[in-house]
Design an enzyme around this catalytic site. Structure first.
Site, PDB file in Angstrom:
ATOM      1  N   SER A 123     -21.983  43.192   8.847  1.00  0.00           N
ATOM      2  CA  SER A 123     -22.565  42.175   7.725  1.00  0.00           C
ATOM      3  C   SER A 123     -21.627  42.652   6.510  1.00  0.00           C
ATOM      4  O   SER A 123     -21.355  43.900   6.224  1.00  0.00           O
ATOM      5  CB  SER A 123     -24.100  42.394   7.593  1.00  0.00           C
ATOM      6  OG  SER A 123     -24.666  41.862   6.389  1.00  0.00           O
ATOM      7  N   TYR A 147     -30.482  47.867   5.539  1.00  0.00           N
ATOM      8  CA  TYR A 147     -29.867  46.850   6.438  1.00  0.00           C
ATOM      9  C   TYR A 147     -28.392  47.251   6.341  1.00  0.00           C
ATOM     10  O   TYR A 147     -27.670  47.427   7.409  1.00  0.00           O
ATOM     11  CB  TYR A 147     -30.164  45.551   6.548  1.00  0.00           C
ATOM     12  CG  TYR A 147     -29.296  44.597   7.537  1.00  0.00           C
ATOM     13  CD1 TYR A 147     -29.535  44.425   8.723  1.00  0.00           C
ATOM     14  CD2 TYR A 147     -28.344  43.865   6.805  1.00  0.00           C
ATOM     15  CE1 TYR A 147     -28.951  43.746   9.530  1.00  0.00           C
ATOM     16  CE2 TYR A 147     -27.643  42.877   7.597  1.00  0.00           C
ATOM     17  CZ  TYR A 147     -28.132  42.681   8.966  1.00  0.00           C
ATOM     18  OH  TYR A 147     -27.169  42.013   9.827  1.00  0.00           O
ATOM     19  N   LYS A 151     -25.984  48.993   9.471  1.00  0.00           N
ATOM     20  CA  LYS A 151     -24.561  48.352   9.653  1.00  0.00           C
ATOM     21  C   LYS A 151     -23.278  49.174   9.525  1.00  0.00           C
ATOM     22  O   LYS A 151     -22.360  49.394  10.310  1.00  0.00           O
ATOM     23  CB  LYS A 151     -24.402  47.087   9.129  1.00  0.00           C
ATOM     24  CG  LYS A 151     -25.607  46.066   9.852  1.00  0.00           C
ATOM     25  CD  LYS A 151     -25.183  45.816  11.370  1.00  0.00           C
ATOM     26  CE  LYS A 151     -25.863  44.711  11.729  1.00  0.00           C
ATOM     27  NZ  LYS A 151     -25.488  44.199  13.284  1.00  0.00           N
TER      28      LYS A 151
END
Length: 322
Positions: A123, A147, A151
Site C-alpha cells: 500500500s 496498516y 504492510k
C-alpha cells in the site's frame, strides 16, 4: 501452471481470477488451475474454460494456510488484508492478518522448496510522515498508521525471502482503487469509491473531505492488468529492491467529480453531501501523495489516462447497461 489467489473473494481477487481464467496463460505457460482462497468461501467464476476451485483460508492460522499453499502451486497472489481503518481500530486484528498472516504465507511458500512466484499487494500507506516528497522507488518507508506499518513489514519480508532464494517475490504498493463495486468496506479511503459508485446508481453518498483534497488513484481494471504484468516480470528485471509503487494518477475530489459529470451528466454529482467524518482526519493527515512509480512504469505497468476512464470502466465492467 497453477495459480493461488489469497484474497480471492475480494473485489480485486475476483476480477483477477476472471481475467486470468479468460486469458488462459501466464508466464508463457497454460494455466491448468486457479484456486480462489479467502476467509469465507469466494464466489465461483461461471463459464470458465480453466478449472477454478474455491477454498476457505484464514491466513492467521498456519494450518489453514498449509491446506491451500500446496506443492503444485506455481504463482501465489497475496491480496488478503485487514484494511486501513479496521487495522487502526483493532491493532490485534491487523497484526494477526497483515503481519503474521503474511509471514505464514511466506513460510509455507518457502517450505515448498520450489521458489514460487509470489505477488504481494502492499500500500502507499508505507510512506508518509516527515520524509520529503516526492516519494520514489528508493524513499525510506515511514508509515503513519498501523496498516502502513504492517504492510511495510510484509514488504521487507518479501524482499528478504527473495534475496535468500526462498521465493520469487515482487510487491506493489497499490494506489487507492476507485471505483470499487459492491458494498463499502472499512478502508479509510472507502469514500473515494462511494461518492461515485452510489450516485452513478441513483443513491446518495457523503464526501467527508473538501473538494480540493487530492489523492493517488487507479481503476480496478488497470490494477488487475498490472498485477498480471507484475507476475510475468523476470526476477532479473526486479533487481535487489522487490517492492515498488504501482503507477497511479493524482487528482482532487473536484477533478474526479467533474470527470463523472463529463461522462454521466450532472445528476450524480447532486447526490453528494459534504459532511466531516469524526476521526478520519487522524488517518488522512498522515497521507502524502507525490508518488513517482518510475520503476514500475519502466517495467510496463501503467496508470489510467484519466479519471473519465475510471468512470467508464466502472460503467462497462460493473454496471452493464448503465
Amino acid at each position: 501452471m497453477n495459480i493461488l489467489i489469497i484474497g480471492g473473494g475480494g473485489v480485486i481477487g475476483q476480477k483477477l481470477g476472471r481475467a486470468l481464467a479468460a486469458r488462459g496463460e501466464l508466464r508463457g505457460k497454460v494455466i491448468s488451475g486457479i484456486t480462489l482462497a479467502d476467509i469465507v468461501d469466494p464466489a465461483r467464476i461461471p463459464g470458465s474454460a480453466v478449472p477454478v476451485k474455491t477454498v476457505v483460508c484464514n491466513i492467521a492460522d498456519p494450518a489453514s494456510v498449509a491446506k491451500c499453499v500446496t506443492a503444485d502451486v506455481d504463482v501465489i497472489y497475496l491480496l488478503a488484508a485487514v484494511v486501513s481503518a479496521h487495522a487502526e481500530e483493532d491493532l490485534d486484528a491487523g497484526l494477526s492478518i497483515n503481519m503474521m498472516g503474511t509471514l505464514n504465507v511466506l513460510q509455507h511458500a518457502r517450505a515448498l522448496g520450489t521458489r514460487p512466484v509470489l505477488v504481494f499487494t502492499s500500500s502507499i500507506a508505507v510512506n508518509g510522515g516527515e520524509v520529503p516528497q516526492p516519494f520514489t522507488d528508493y524513499t525510506g518507508l515511514n508509515p503513519q498508521t498501523s496498516y502502513g506499518a504492517q504492510k511495510a513489514i510484509g514488504e521487507l519480508l518479501v524482499t528478504d525471502f527473495s534475496r535468500r532464494g526462498l521465493i520469487d517475490g515482487r510487491g506493489f504498493r497499490l494506489p487507492t482503487i476507485s471505483i470499487r463495486p459492491g458494498k463499502p468496506n472499512r478502508a479509510a479511503s472507502g469514500f473515494m469509491s462511494s461518492i461515485f459508485r452510489e450516485p452513478l446508481q441513483g443513491r446518495t453518498a457523503n464526501c467527508p473531505v473538501s473538494s480540493d483534497f487530492n489523492h493517488y488513484y487507479l481503476s480496478p481494471r488497470k490494477c488487475v492488468e498490472n498485477l498480471i504484468k507484475g507476475a510475468e516480470l523476470p526476477a532479473e528485471a526486479l533487481g535487489l529492491n522487490r517492492c515498488m509503487p504501482m503507477p497511479g494518477r493524482v487528482w482532487t475530489i473536484r477533478q474526479m467529480i467533474d470527470a463523472m459529470t463529463a461522462v454521466a451528466g450532472s445528476g450524480p454529482a447532486r447526490l453528494i453531501s459534504w459532511e466531516k467524518q469524526p476521526g478520519l482526519d487522524l488517518i488522512l493527515d498522515g497521507w502524502r501523495m507525490d508518488i513517482r512509480a518510475d520503476k514500475a512504469e519502466s517495467l510496463g505497468l501503467e496508470a489510467d489516462a484519466s479519471f473519465e476512464d475510471n468512470i467508464r470502466y466502472f460503467l462497462e465492467d460493473d454496471l452493464p447497461g448503465a
